[in-house]
Design a protein around this motif. Structure first.
Motif, PDB file in Angstrom:
ATOM      1  N   VAL A  99      16.850   0.464   0.481  1.00  0.00           N
ATOM      2  CA  VAL A  99      18.262   0.838   0.385  1.00  0.00           C
ATOM      3  C   VAL A  99      18.412   2.325   0.064  1.00  0.00           C
ATOM      4  O   VAL A  99      19.283   3.012   0.618  1.00  0.00           O
ATOM      5  N   ILE A 100      17.557   2.839  -0.810  1.00  0.00           N
ATOM      6  CA  ILE A 100      17.686   4.226  -1.265  1.00  0.00           C
ATOM      7  C   ILE A 100      17.526   5.217  -0.108  1.00  0.00           C
ATOM      8  O   ILE A 100      18.416   6.040   0.131  1.00  0.00           O
ATOM      9  N   PRO A 101      16.396   5.176   0.649  1.00  0.00           N
ATOM     10  CA  PRO A 101      16.294   6.120   1.764  1.00  0.00           C
ATOM     11  C   PRO A 101      17.338   5.885   2.845  1.00  0.00           C
ATOM     12  O   PRO A 101      17.750   6.827   3.526  1.00  0.00           O
ATOM     13  N   ALA A 102      17.794   4.629   3.008  1.00  0.00           N
ATOM     14  CA  ALA A 102      18.830   4.358   4.006  1.00  0.00           C
ATOM     15  C   ALA A 102      20.131   5.061   3.641  1.00  0.00           C
ATOM     16  O   ALA A 102      20.780   5.671   4.503  1.00  0.00           O
ATOM     17  N   LEU A 103      20.524   5.002   2.370  1.00  0.00           N
ATOM     18  CA  LEU A 103      21.760   5.655   1.936  1.00  0.00           C
ATOM     19  C   LEU A 103      21.632   7.179   1.984  1.00  0.00           C
ATOM     20  O   LEU A 103      22.569   7.881   2.379  1.00  0.00           O
ATOM     21  N   ILE A 104      20.459   7.688   1.607  1.00  0.00           N
ATOM     22  CA  ILE A 104      20.234   9.138   1.701  1.00  0.00           C
ATOM     23  C   ILE A 104      20.299   9.572   3.164  1.00  0.00           C
ATOM     24  O   ILE A 104      20.864  10.617   3.506  1.00  0.00           O
ATOM     25  N   GLY A 105      19.708   8.752   4.032  1.00  0.00           N
ATOM     26  CA  GLY A 105      19.752   9.058   5.457  1.00  0.00           C
ATOM     27  C   GLY A 105      21.165   9.058   6.002  1.00  0.00           C
ATOM     28  O   GLY A 105      21.526   9.912   6.828  1.00  0.00           O
ATOM     29  N   MET A 106      21.990   8.111   5.546  1.00  0.00           N
ATOM     30  CA  MET A 106      23.386   8.093   5.993  1.00  0.00           C
ATOM     31  C   MET A 106      24.106   9.373   5.586  1.00  0.00           C
ATOM     32  O   MET A 106      24.884   9.932   6.368  1.00  0.00           O
ATOM     33  N   TRP A 107      23.854   9.826   4.373  1.00  0.00           N
ATOM     34  CA  TRP A 107      24.454  11.077   3.919  1.00  0.00           C
ATOM     35  C   TRP A 107      23.972  12.241   4.784  1.00  0.00           C
ATOM     36  O   TRP A 107      24.764  13.090   5.211  1.00  0.00           O
ATOM     37  N   ALA A 108      22.666  12.279   5.067  1.00  0.00           N
ATOM     38  CA  ALA A 108      22.116  13.348   5.901  1.00  0.00           C
ATOM     39  C   ALA A 108      22.683  13.285   7.313  1.00  0.00           C
ATOM     40  O   ALA A 108      22.971  14.313   7.931  1.00  0.00           O
TER      41      ALA A 108
ATOM     42  N   THR B 157      19.947   7.937   8.924  1.00  0.00           N
ATOM     43  CA  THR B 157      20.455   9.156   9.545  1.00  0.00           C
ATOM     44  C   THR B 157      21.163   8.845  10.859  1.00  0.00           C
ATOM     45  O   THR B 157      22.255   9.361  11.137  1.00  0.00           O
ATOM     46  N   VAL B 158      20.548   7.991  11.675  1.00  0.00           N
ATOM     47  CA  VAL B 158      21.163   7.592  12.940  1.00  0.00           C
ATOM     48  C   VAL B 158      22.499   6.910  12.683  1.00  0.00           C
ATOM     49  O   VAL B 158      23.501   7.187  13.360  1.00  0.00           O
ATOM     50  N   LYS B 159      22.563   6.029  11.688  1.00  0.00           N
ATOM     51  CA  LYS B 159      23.814   5.351  11.360  1.00  0.00           C
ATOM     52  C   LYS B 159      24.853   6.346  10.856  1.00  0.00           C
ATOM     53  O   LYS B 159      26.043   6.224  11.160  1.00  0.00           O
ATOM     54  N   GLY B 160      24.409   7.348  10.097  1.00  0.00           N
ATOM     55  CA  GLY B 160      25.332   8.357   9.605  1.00  0.00           C
ATOM     56  C   GLY B 160      25.940   9.182  10.716  1.00  0.00           C
ATOM     57  O   GLY B 160      27.104   9.582  10.642  1.00  0.00           O
ATOM     58  N   VAL B 161      25.172   9.425  11.772  1.00  0.00           N
ATOM     59  CA  VAL B 161      25.667  10.230  12.895  1.00  0.00           C
ATOM     60  C   VAL B 161      26.523   9.393  13.845  1.00  0.00           C
ATOM     61  O   VAL B 161      27.604   9.805  14.264  1.00  0.00           O
ATOM     62  N   THR B 162      26.024   8.204  14.192  1.00  0.00           N
ATOM     63  CA  THR B 162      26.657   7.411  15.249  1.00  0.00           C
ATOM     64  C   THR B 162      27.499   6.250  14.741  1.00  0.00           C
ATOM     65  O   THR B 162      28.246   5.651  15.512  1.00  0.00           O
ATOM     66  N   GLY B 163      27.386   5.897  13.445  1.00  0.00           N
ATOM     67  CA  GLY B 163      28.129   4.767  12.909  1.00  0.00           C
ATOM     68  C   GLY B 163      27.443   3.435  13.088  1.00  0.00           C
ATOM     69  O   GLY B 163      27.973   2.397  12.694  1.00  0.00           O
ATOM     70  N   MET B 164      26.255   3.416  13.680  1.00  0.00           N
ATOM     71  CA  MET B 164      25.524   2.173  13.902  1.00  0.00           C
ATOM     72  C   MET B 164      24.058   2.496  14.156  1.00  0.00           C
ATOM     73  O   MET B 164      23.663   3.663  14.152  1.00  0.00           O
ATOM     74  N   GLY B 165      23.237   1.455  14.319  1.00  0.00           N
ATOM     75  CA  GLY B 165      21.862   1.678  14.734  1.00  0.00           C
ATOM     76  C   GLY B 165      20.810   1.495  13.666  1.00  0.00           C
ATOM     77  O   GLY B 165      19.620   1.573  13.967  1.00  0.00           O
ATOM     78  N   LEU B 166      21.202   1.232  12.398  1.00  0.00           N
ATOM     79  CA  LEU B 166      20.184   1.118  11.354  1.00  0.00           C
ATOM     80  C   LEU B 166      19.192  -0.011  11.629  1.00  0.00           C
ATOM     81  O   LEU B 166      17.983   0.222  11.626  1.00  0.00           O
TER      82      LEU B 166
ATOM     83  N   SER C 195       0.857  -1.177   0.000  1.00  0.00           N
ATOM     84  CA  SER C 195       0.000   0.000   0.000  1.00  0.00           C
ATOM     85  C   SER C 195       0.891   1.224   0.000  1.00  0.00           C
ATOM     86  O   SER C 195       2.083   1.142   0.338  1.00  0.00           O
ATOM     87  N   LEU C 196       0.325   2.348  -0.380  1.00  0.00           N
ATOM     88  CA  LEU C 196       1.093   3.585  -0.383  1.00  0.00           C
ATOM     89  C   LEU C 196       1.551   3.933   1.024  1.00  0.00           C
ATOM     90  O   LEU C 196       2.690   4.374   1.227  1.00  0.00           O
ATOM     91  N   SER C 197       0.679   3.733   2.000  1.00  0.00           N
ATOM     92  CA  SER C 197       1.048   4.065   3.375  1.00  0.00           C
ATOM     93  C   SER C 197       2.206   3.194   3.862  1.00  0.00           C
ATOM     94  O   SER C 197       3.095   3.670   4.576  1.00  0.00           O
ATOM     95  N   LEU C 198       2.221   1.908   3.454  1.00  0.00           N
ATOM     96  CA  LEU C 198       3.327   1.029   3.837  1.00  0.00           C
ATOM     97  C   LEU C 198       4.634   1.499   3.216  1.00  0.00           C
ATOM     98  O   LEU C 198       5.665   1.579   3.893  1.00  0.00           O
ATOM     99  N   LEU C 199       4.600   1.829   1.941  1.00  0.00           N
ATOM    100  CA  LEU C 199       5.814   2.277   1.261  1.00  0.00           C
ATOM    101  C   LEU C 199       6.341   3.567   1.868  1.00  0.00           C
ATOM    102  O   LEU C 199       7.548   3.728   2.063  1.00  0.00           O
ATOM    103  N   LEU C 200       5.442   4.505   2.184  1.00  0.00           N
ATOM    104  CA  LEU C 200       5.862   5.756   2.807  1.00  0.00           C
ATOM    105  C   LEU C 200       6.468   5.503   4.187  1.00  0.00           C
ATOM    106  O   LEU C 200       7.459   6.136   4.571  1.00  0.00           O
ATOM    107  N   ALA C 201       5.856   4.572   4.923  1.00  0.00           N
ATOM    108  CA  ALA C 201       6.375   4.245   6.249  1.00  0.00           C
ATOM    109  C   ALA C 201       7.775   3.637   6.149  1.00  0.00           C
ATOM    110  O   ALA C 201       8.663   3.951   6.951  1.00  0.00           O
ATOM    111  N   VAL C 202       7.983   2.773   5.156  1.00  0.00           N
ATOM    112  CA  VAL C 202       9.293   2.154   4.962  1.00  0.00           C
ATOM    113  C   VAL C 202      10.333   3.208   4.589  1.00  0.00           C
ATOM    114  O   VAL C 202      11.443   3.222   5.124  1.00  0.00           O
ATOM    115  N   VAL C 203       9.966   4.089   3.668  1.00  0.00           N
ATOM    116  CA  VAL C 203      10.890   5.146   3.246  1.00  0.00           C
ATOM    117  C   VAL C 203      11.279   6.025   4.430  1.00  0.00           C
ATOM    118  O   VAL C 203      12.463   6.306   4.667  1.00  0.00           O
ATOM    119  N   PHE C 204      10.291   6.454   5.203  1.00  0.00           N
ATOM    120  CA  PHE C 204      10.560   7.317   6.358  1.00  0.00           C
ATOM    121  C   PHE C 204      11.410   6.592   7.396  1.00  0.00           C
ATOM    122  O   PHE C 204      12.391   7.144   7.920  1.00  0.00           O
TER     123      PHE C 204
END
Length: 249
Positions: free
Chosen positions: A206-215, A21-30, A5-14
């Protein structure tokens, strides 16, 4: 396993953006964040399936970026073998269908990790104990991973106590996370729980995870990592407590 569903995909992306982002800041936690957030509205089994691909991609990068892959394998090899054994054995709990029990177990794992990291003092493991302690820690970590999808307890505190230099520590954590991710995939697949639909959503994450790491790397330049990590752990403890109570009640 779950309906698209769209809501599921949005939830996964977020979720994976935040986890990255947490992994990008702390090096772990994804995987910890992904399991904690997705576990609030999906079964732990469905959440664990989703994290396989983004966790594998980000952790392999972390592993291969380190300075001494061969040396790391020699030192931590017995621990990694034990992680695989424990994870495959423990996956029966995650795939057994008792969502209340696995939800409570996941909550306990999150609270334990958050509280330990917040209050524990640094310590060092005597090198003479590594021969028997590393496989034991690996086996316990594997059982926790198989049961909850979270592979930080007790592996992360143990690896941090081995006295690695900064770059070696990051690589050692990457090795542990990579092996745990592969073992979790094997454990789920061996019980027919790793389905193609979950693979598709996991690959998308994978896509939002990598963007989050950059952020997260950008956030690290503006905010003290120690401050960020402290509030992240507090939030994780609250989330874990809610899941623990939901599973018991």
């Amino acid at each position: 396993m779950y309906e698209f569903s769209l809501s599921l995909l949005l939830a996964v992306v977020f979720t994976f953006f935040v986890a990255g982002t947490v992994k990008g800041v702390t090096g772990m936690g994804l995987p910890t964040v992904a399991m904690g957030v997705l576990g609030a509205f999906l079964s732990p089994l469905a959440a664990a399936t989703m994290l396989i691909v983004p966790s594998f991609v980000t952790n392999v990068w972390q592993l291969l970026a380190g300075p001494s892959f061969a040396g790391m394998i020699r030192r931590l090899g017995p621990m990694m073998v034990a992680i695989v054994i424990g994870t495959v054995a423990g996956a029966s709990m995650l795939t057994g269908g008792d969502t209340r029990l696995t939800t409570a177990a996941l909550g306990i794992a999150l609270v334990s990790y958050a509280v330990y990291t917040l209050v524990a003092r640094p310590y060092r493991v005597n090198p003479a104990y590594e021969g028997w302690l590393s496989p034991l820690i690996g086996l316990i970590t594997g059982l926790v991973t198989g049961a909850t999808g979270v592979f930080v307890i007790p592996a992360v505190p143990y690896i941090q106590a081995l006295g690695f230099e900064k770059d070696d520590l990051v690589q050692a954590l990457g090795l542990s996370f990579t092996v745990s991710t592969i073992a979790l995939a094997i454990g789920l697949a061996s019980r027919g729980a790793y389905q193609p639909d979950g693979m598709a959503v996991s690959a998308l994450a994978v896509i939002p995870a990598l963007i989050g790491m950059w952020a997260g790397q950008k956030v690290r330049q503006a905010v003290s990592p120690a401050t960020f990590k402290r509030w992240f752990l507090i939030a994780l403890a609250v989330l874990g407590a809610e899941m623990m109570l939901r599973g018991f009640w």
